[in-house]
Design an enzyme around this catalytic site. Structure first.
Site, PDB file in Angstrom:
ATOM      1  N   GLY A  17      43.083  -4.077  26.432  1.00 55.19           N
ATOM      2  CA  GLY A  17      43.964  -3.814  27.686  1.00 55.19           C
ATOM      3  C   GLY A  17      44.725  -2.507  27.518  1.00 55.19           C
ATOM      4  O   GLY A  17      44.869  -1.851  26.436  1.00 55.19           O
ATOM      5  N   TYR A  19      47.628  -2.807  26.369  1.00 53.06           N
ATOM      6  CA  TYR A  19      48.507  -3.183  25.209  1.00 53.06           C
ATOM      7  C   TYR A  19      47.937  -2.596  23.771  1.00 53.06           C
ATOM      8  O   TYR A  19      48.343  -2.543  22.883  1.00 53.06           O
ATOM      9  CB  TYR A  19      48.787  -4.551  25.304  1.00 53.06           C
ATOM     10  CG  TYR A  19      47.317  -5.735  25.306  1.00 53.06           C
ATOM     11  CD1 TYR A  19      46.498  -5.682  24.326  1.00 53.06           C
ATOM     12  CD2 TYR A  19      47.319  -5.949  26.666  1.00 53.06           C
ATOM     13  CE1 TYR A  19      45.587  -6.375  24.463  1.00 53.06           C
ATOM     14  CE2 TYR A  19      46.183  -6.465  26.754  1.00 53.06           C
ATOM     15  CZ  TYR A  19      45.290  -7.069  25.694  1.00 53.06           C
ATOM     16  OH  TYR A  19      44.122  -7.706  25.896  1.00 53.06           O
ATOM     17  N   ASP A 144      54.465  -8.158  35.217  1.00 52.04           N
ATOM     18  CA  ASP A 144      53.022  -7.616  35.022  1.00 52.04           C
ATOM     19  C   ASP A 144      52.083  -8.566  35.314  1.00 52.04           C
ATOM     20  O   ASP A 144      50.892  -8.875  34.602  1.00 52.04           O
ATOM     21  CB  ASP A 144      52.686  -7.028  33.728  1.00 52.04           C
ATOM     22  CG  ASP A 144      51.463  -6.041  33.802  1.00 52.04           C
ATOM     23  OD1 ASP A 144      50.884  -5.850  32.648  1.00 52.04           O
ATOM     24  OD2 ASP A 144      51.377  -5.751  34.882  1.00 52.04           O
TER      25      ASP A 144
HETATM   26  C1  LIG Z   1      35.136 -11.472  27.350  1.00 48.43           C
HETATM   27  N1  LIG Z   1      36.598 -11.998  27.060  1.00 48.43           N
HETATM   28  C2  LIG Z   1      37.066 -13.291  27.163  1.00 48.43           C
HETATM   29  O1  LIG Z   1      36.196 -14.080  27.532  1.00 48.43           O
HETATM   30  C3  LIG Z   1      38.436 -13.567  26.572  1.00 48.43           C
HETATM   31  C4  LIG Z   1      38.730 -14.941  25.833  1.00 48.43           C
HETATM   32  C5  LIG Z   1      37.541 -15.891  25.512  1.00 48.43           C
HETATM   33  N2  LIG Z   1      39.954 -14.819  25.805  1.00 48.43           N
HETATM   34  C6  LIG Z   1      40.353 -13.867  25.792  1.00 48.43           C
HETATM   35  C7  LIG Z   1      41.743 -13.304  25.697  1.00 48.43           C
HETATM   36  C8  LIG Z   1      42.883 -13.831  25.197  1.00 48.43           C
HETATM   37  C9  LIG Z   1      42.817 -15.234  24.345  1.00 48.43           C
HETATM   38  O2  LIG Z   1      41.764 -16.037  24.258  1.00 48.43           O
HETATM   39  N3  LIG Z   1      43.986 -15.514  24.004  1.00 48.43           N
HETATM   40  C10 LIG Z   1      44.770 -14.474  24.229  1.00 48.43           C
HETATM   41  C11 LIG Z   1      46.238 -14.180  23.914  1.00 48.43           C
HETATM   42  C12 LIG Z   1      47.055 -13.386  24.635  1.00 48.43           C
HETATM   43  C13 LIG Z   1      46.235 -12.236  25.356  1.00 48.43           C
HETATM   44 CL1  LIG Z   1      47.032 -10.887  25.943  1.00 48.43          CL
HETATM   45  C14 LIG Z   1      44.723 -12.371  25.503  1.00 48.43           C
HETATM   46  C15 LIG Z   1      44.258 -13.710  24.995  1.00 48.43           C
HETATM   47  C16 LIG Z   1      39.638 -12.769  26.706  1.00 48.43           C
HETATM   48  C17 LIG Z   1      39.748 -11.516  27.123  1.00 48.43           C
END
Ligand SMILES: CNC(=O)c1c(C)[nH]c(/C=C2\C(=O)Nc3ccc(Cl)cc32)c1C
Length: 282
Positions: A17, A19, A144
Protein backbone atom coordinates in the site's frame (compact mmCIF):
# COMPACT_ATOMS: atom_id res chain seq x y z
CA UNK A 1 14.57 -8.03 23.93
CA UNK A 2 13.78 -6.45 20.49
CA UNK A 3 13.48 -9.06 17.78
CA UNK A 4 15.61 -9.31 14.65
CA UNK A 5 14.62 -10.01 11.05
CA UNK A 6 16.23 -13.44 11.28
CA UNK A 7 13.75 -14.34 14.04
CA UNK A 8 11.08 -14.58 11.32
CA UNK A 9 10.60 -16.82 8.34
CA UNK A 10 9.14 -14.94 5.35
CA UNK A 11 6.19 -16.82 3.86
CA UNK A 12 4.89 -14.54 1.08
CA UNK A 13 3.78 -11.04 0.09
CA UNK A 14 0.15 -10.41 1.04
CA UNK A 15 -0.25 -6.79 0.17
CA UNK A 16 1.33 -3.47 -0.56
CA UNK A 17 0.00 0.00 0.00
CA UNK A 18 0.96 3.61 0.34
CA UNK A 19 3.09 2.62 3.33
CA UNK A 20 5.18 -0.17 1.78
CA UNK A 21 4.89 -3.96 1.62
CA UNK A 22 3.05 -6.44 3.86
CA UNK A 23 4.53 -9.92 4.19
CA UNK A 24 3.08 -12.92 5.97
CA UNK A 25 5.77 -14.30 8.29
CA UNK A 26 6.19 -17.08 10.82
CA UNK A 27 7.92 -16.31 14.12
CA UNK A 28 10.56 -19.04 14.51
CA UNK A 29 10.38 -19.16 18.31
CA UNK A 30 6.76 -20.31 18.45
CA UNK A 31 5.63 -20.62 14.80
CA UNK A 32 3.08 -17.84 15.34
CA UNK A 33 1.82 -16.39 12.07
CA UNK A 34 2.24 -12.62 11.91
CA UNK A 35 2.63 -9.89 9.33
CA UNK A 36 5.52 -7.54 8.87
CA UNK A 37 5.14 -4.22 7.12
CA UNK A 38 8.36 -2.76 5.88
CA UNK A 39 8.65 0.97 5.38
CA UNK A 40 11.43 3.08 3.92
CA UNK A 41 12.17 6.09 6.07
CA UNK A 42 15.32 7.00 4.10
CA UNK A 43 13.90 10.12 2.46
CA UNK A 44 12.31 11.51 5.66
CA UNK A 45 13.34 14.70 7.40
CA UNK A 46 14.25 14.51 11.10
CA UNK A 47 10.85 15.97 12.21
CA UNK A 48 9.07 13.37 10.08
CA UNK A 49 11.16 10.58 11.58
CA UNK A 50 10.19 11.87 15.01
CA UNK A 51 6.56 11.87 13.96
CA UNK A 52 6.89 8.29 12.72
CA UNK A 53 8.44 7.27 16.05
CA UNK A 54 5.53 8.86 17.93
CA UNK A 55 2.99 7.16 15.64
CA UNK A 56 4.66 3.77 16.25
CA UNK A 57 4.73 4.41 20.00
CA UNK A 58 1.03 5.17 19.78
CA UNK A 59 0.41 1.88 17.97
CA UNK A 60 2.17 0.07 20.82
CA UNK A 61 -0.30 1.54 23.30
CA UNK A 62 -3.44 0.79 21.30
CA UNK A 63 -4.47 -2.63 22.62
CA UNK A 64 -8.08 -3.36 21.63
CA UNK A 65 -9.83 -6.40 20.19
CA UNK A 66 -10.90 -4.49 17.07
CA UNK A 67 -7.55 -2.80 16.42
CA UNK A 68 -4.70 -4.57 14.63
CA UNK A 69 -2.28 -5.60 17.38
CA UNK A 70 1.27 -4.29 17.14
CA UNK A 71 3.85 -6.86 18.28
CA UNK A 72 7.29 -5.42 17.65
CA UNK A 73 9.42 -3.20 15.49
CA UNK A 74 12.77 -3.80 13.85
CA UNK A 75 14.94 -0.96 12.53
CA UNK A 76 17.49 -1.75 9.83
CA UNK A 77 19.52 1.44 9.79
CA UNK A 78 21.81 0.14 7.06
CA UNK A 79 18.79 0.16 4.70
CA UNK A 80 16.80 2.96 6.41
CA UNK A 81 13.92 0.55 6.79
CA UNK A 82 11.45 0.10 9.61
CA UNK A 83 9.69 -3.23 10.01
CA UNK A 84 6.47 -3.35 12.05
CA UNK A 85 5.49 -6.81 13.27
CA UNK A 86 1.70 -6.88 13.41
CA UNK A 87 -1.21 -9.25 13.96
CA UNK A 88 -2.18 -11.46 11.02
CA UNK A 89 -5.78 -10.89 9.79
CA UNK A 90 -6.78 -13.97 7.82
CA UNK A 91 -9.89 -12.35 6.30
CA UNK A 92 -7.94 -9.72 4.41
CA UNK A 93 -9.17 -6.15 3.96
CA UNK A 94 -12.59 -4.64 3.29
CA UNK A 95 -11.42 -3.24 -0.06
CA UNK A 96 -10.97 -6.80 -1.32
CA UNK A 97 -14.36 -7.78 0.14
CA UNK A 98 -16.08 -4.89 -1.68
CA UNK A 99 -14.31 -5.78 -4.93
CA UNK A 100 -15.49 -9.39 -4.58
CA UNK A 101 -19.07 -8.30 -3.89
CA UNK A 102 -19.01 -6.09 -6.98
CA UNK A 103 -17.61 -8.93 -9.10
CA UNK A 104 -20.22 -11.37 -7.76
CA UNK A 105 -22.95 -8.70 -8.04
CA UNK A 106 -23.96 -9.50 -4.49
CA UNK A 107 -24.71 -6.97 -1.74
CA UNK A 108 -23.71 -7.58 1.87
CA UNK A 109 -26.50 -8.35 4.33
CA UNK A 110 -27.50 -5.46 6.59
CA UNK A 111 -26.66 -7.68 9.58
CA UNK A 112 -23.06 -8.05 8.36
CA UNK A 113 -22.76 -4.31 7.76
CA UNK A 114 -24.11 -3.48 11.22
CA UNK A 115 -21.62 -5.91 12.79
CA UNK A 116 -18.72 -4.23 10.98
CA UNK A 117 -20.20 -0.78 11.77
CA UNK A 118 -20.50 -1.47 15.51
CA UNK A 119 -17.01 -2.99 15.78
CA UNK A 120 -15.47 -0.02 13.94
CA UNK A 121 -17.29 2.35 16.32
CA UNK A 122 -15.80 0.48 19.29
CA UNK A 123 -12.32 0.60 17.68
CA UNK A 124 -12.60 4.35 17.02
CA UNK A 125 -13.92 4.95 20.55
CA UNK A 126 -10.75 3.25 21.85
CA UNK A 127 -8.60 5.48 19.60
CA UNK A 128 -10.40 8.67 20.48
CA UNK A 129 -10.22 7.77 24.12
CA UNK A 130 -6.44 7.20 23.89
CA UNK A 131 -4.51 10.28 24.90
CA UNK A 132 -1.32 11.18 23.05
CA UNK A 133 1.74 11.51 25.32
CA UNK A 134 4.88 13.65 24.96
CA UNK A 135 2.87 16.82 25.16
CA UNK A 136 0.78 16.00 22.08
CA UNK A 137 -2.47 16.27 23.95
CA UNK A 138 -5.67 15.36 22.18
CA UNK A 139 -7.40 12.35 20.83
CA UNK A 140 -5.80 9.77 18.61
CA UNK A 141 -7.62 10.29 15.32
CA UNK A 142 -7.32 7.67 12.65
CA UNK A 143 -7.02 10.11 9.73
CA UNK A 144 -7.01 7.44 7.08
CA UNK A 145 -10.18 5.40 7.51
CA UNK A 146 -10.82 3.50 4.28
CA UNK A 147 -11.68 -0.08 3.27
CA UNK A 148 -8.00 -0.89 2.58
CA UNK A 149 -7.17 -0.05 6.22
CA UNK A 150 -9.85 -2.22 7.80
CA UNK A 151 -9.12 -5.93 8.08
CA UNK A 152 -11.03 -9.03 9.13
CA UNK A 153 -9.72 -11.86 11.26
CA UNK A 154 -10.55 -15.56 10.94
CA UNK A 155 -13.91 -14.94 12.65
CA UNK A 156 -14.70 -12.02 10.34
CA UNK A 157 -14.29 -9.64 13.25
CA UNK A 158 -12.96 -6.19 12.41
CA UNK A 159 -9.31 -5.19 12.89
CA UNK A 160 -8.68 -1.48 12.31
CA UNK A 161 -5.15 -0.81 11.05
CA UNK A 162 -2.69 1.92 10.12
CA UNK A 163 -2.93 5.01 12.30
CA UNK A 164 -1.69 7.97 10.45
CA UNK A 165 1.36 6.16 9.18
CA UNK A 166 0.26 6.82 5.62
CA UNK A 167 0.16 10.50 6.51
CA UNK A 168 3.59 10.37 8.09
CA UNK A 169 5.10 8.30 5.33
CA UNK A 170 4.05 10.77 2.71
CA UNK A 171 5.90 13.40 4.68
CA UNK A 172 4.20 16.04 2.67
CA UNK A 173 1.10 17.65 4.08
CA UNK A 174 0.13 19.17 0.76
CA UNK A 175 -3.14 17.80 -0.51
CA UNK A 176 -1.61 16.40 -3.69
CA UNK A 177 1.01 14.28 -1.92
CA UNK A 178 -0.74 13.47 1.31
CA UNK A 179 -2.98 10.98 -0.39
CA UNK A 180 -1.99 8.18 -2.68
CA UNK A 181 -4.87 7.46 -4.98
CA UNK A 182 -8.15 9.36 -5.05
CA UNK A 183 -9.23 10.74 -1.63
CA UNK A 184 -12.83 9.59 -1.92
CA UNK A 185 -13.32 9.82 1.84
CA UNK A 186 -11.85 13.29 2.34
CA UNK A 187 -14.19 15.46 4.41
CA UNK A 188 -15.30 18.96 3.33
CA UNK A 189 -13.20 20.49 6.12
CA UNK A 190 -10.12 18.67 4.88
CA UNK A 191 -10.91 19.91 1.35
CA UNK A 192 -11.05 23.44 2.81
CA UNK A 193 -7.80 22.76 4.69
CA UNK A 194 -9.53 23.25 8.01
CA UNK A 195 -8.09 21.36 10.99
CA UNK A 196 -8.82 17.62 10.89
CA UNK A 197 -10.97 16.73 13.91
CA UNK A 198 -12.81 13.76 15.44
CA UNK A 199 -15.87 14.53 13.31
CA UNK A 200 -13.65 14.07 10.23
CA UNK A 201 -13.27 10.44 11.30
CA UNK A 202 -17.09 10.31 11.51
CA UNK A 203 -17.32 11.58 7.91
CA UNK A 204 -14.83 8.94 6.71
CA UNK A 205 -16.66 6.21 8.64
CA UNK A 206 -19.91 7.33 7.02
CA UNK A 207 -18.26 7.05 3.59
CA UNK A 208 -16.94 3.59 4.46
CA UNK A 209 -20.32 2.26 5.67
CA UNK A 210 -21.97 3.81 2.59
CA UNK A 211 -19.49 1.94 0.37
CA UNK A 212 -20.12 -1.33 2.20
CA UNK A 213 -23.80 -0.88 1.27
CA UNK A 214 -23.55 0.57 -2.24
CA UNK A 215 -20.20 -1.03 -3.21
CA UNK A 216 -19.16 2.42 -4.49
CA UNK A 217 -18.17 5.53 -2.49
CA UNK A 218 -20.84 8.21 -1.90
CA UNK A 219 -18.82 10.76 -3.89
CA UNK A 220 -17.00 9.83 -7.08
CA UNK A 221 -15.45 11.88 -9.89
CA UNK A 222 -12.88 11.39 -12.67
CA UNK A 223 -10.35 13.67 -10.95
CA UNK A 224 -9.57 15.25 -7.57
CA UNK A 225 -10.79 18.71 -8.64
CA UNK A 226 -14.25 17.44 -9.58
CA UNK A 227 -14.28 15.17 -6.54
CA UNK A 228 -13.75 18.21 -4.30
CA UNK A 229 -16.76 19.88 -5.98
CA UNK A 230 -18.91 16.79 -5.43
CA UNK A 231 -17.90 16.47 -1.76
CA UNK A 232 -18.56 20.17 -1.07
CA UNK A 233 -22.00 19.85 -2.70
CA UNK A 234 -22.69 16.92 -0.39
CA UNK A 235 -25.27 15.23 -2.62
CA UNK A 236 -25.24 11.42 -2.84
CA UNK A 237 -27.63 8.64 -3.92
CA UNK A 238 -29.57 6.63 -1.37
CA UNK A 239 -27.95 3.32 -0.46
CA UNK A 240 -29.65 0.38 -2.27
CA UNK A 241 -33.32 -0.04 -1.41
CA UNK A 242 -32.65 -3.40 0.31
CA UNK A 243 -31.20 -1.44 3.22
CA UNK A 244 -33.32 0.14 5.95
CA UNK A 245 -34.23 3.82 6.22
CA UNK A 246 -32.56 3.79 9.65
CA UNK A 247 -29.21 2.87 8.07
CA UNK A 248 -29.69 5.43 5.29
CA UNK A 249 -30.53 8.18 7.79
CA UNK A 250 -27.59 7.28 10.04
CA UNK A 251 -25.15 7.47 7.12
CA UNK A 252 -26.71 10.73 5.92
CA UNK A 253 -26.24 12.26 9.39
CA UNK A 254 -22.55 11.26 9.33
CA UNK A 255 -22.16 12.93 5.91
CA UNK A 256 -23.42 16.30 7.10
CA UNK A 257 -21.31 19.01 5.46
CA UNK A 258 -21.13 20.84 8.81
CA UNK A 259 -18.82 18.77 11.03
CA UNK A 260 -20.36 20.06 14.28
CA UNK A 261 -23.78 18.75 13.17
CA UNK A 262 -22.50 15.20 12.64
CA UNK A 263 -23.29 12.74 15.44
CA UNK A 264 -20.54 11.70 17.87
CA UNK A 265 -19.38 8.12 18.16
CA UNK A 266 -21.48 7.81 21.32
CA UNK A 267 -24.58 9.23 19.57
CA UNK A 268 -24.27 6.56 16.86
CA UNK A 269 -23.48 3.74 19.30
CA UNK A 270 -26.53 4.66 21.36
CA UNK A 271 -28.92 4.66 18.38
CA UNK A 272 -31.83 2.19 18.34
CA UNK A 273 -30.36 0.57 15.21
CA UNK A 274 -26.92 -0.14 16.66
CA UNK A 275 -27.15 -0.33 20.43
CA UNK A 276 -27.80 -4.10 20.50
CA UNK A 277 -24.79 -4.73 18.21
CA UNK A 278 -22.57 -2.47 20.31
CA UNK A 279 -23.67 -4.36 23.42
CA UNK A 280 -23.07 -7.76 21.77
CA UNK A 281 -19.59 -6.89 20.49
CA UNK A 282 -18.35 -4.78 23.42
C1 LIG B 1 -4.66 -10.49 -0.52
N1 LIG B 1 -4.27 -10.08 0.80
C2 LIG B 1 -4.96 -10.47 1.86
O1 LIG B 1 -5.92 -11.21 1.77
C3 LIG B 1 -4.48 -9.99 3.19
C4 LIG B 1 -4.47 -10.75 4.35
C5 LIG B 1 -4.92 -12.18 4.53
N2 LIG B 1 -4.00 -9.96 5.37
C6 LIG B 1 -3.69 -8.74 4.87
C7 LIG B 1 -3.17 -7.62 5.57
C8 LIG B 1 -2.79 -7.54 6.91
C9 LIG B 1 -2.79 -8.55 7.93
O2 LIG B 1 -3.12 -9.73 7.80
N3 LIG B 1 -2.35 -8.00 9.10
C10 LIG B 1 -2.06 -6.65 8.90
C11 LIG B 1 -1.60 -5.68 9.81
C12 LIG B 1 -1.42 -4.37 9.36
C13 LIG B 1 -1.68 -4.07 8.01
CL1 LIG B 1 -1.45 -2.42 7.47
C14 LIG B 1 -2.11 -5.03 7.10
C15 LIG B 1 -2.32 -6.34 7.57
C16 LIG B 1 -4.00 -8.72 3.50
C17 LIG B 1 -3.81 -7.53 2.59
Amino acid sequence: MPSKLCDYEILYLIGSGSYGKCLKVRRKSDSKILVWKDMDYGSMTEPEKQQLVSEVNLLRELKHKYIVRYHDRIIDRSKSRLYLIMEYCAGGDLASLITKCRKDRSFLDEETILKIFSQLLLALQACHGQRRRNGNQGKVLHRDLKPANVFLDENNDVKLGDFGLARVLHHDTSFAKTFVGTPYYMSPEQMNKVQYNDKSDIWSLGCLIYELCALVPPFTAPNQKLLAVKIKEGQFRRIPSKYSNDLQECIASMLNLTSTLRPSLEDIMGSLMLRKYVKEYS
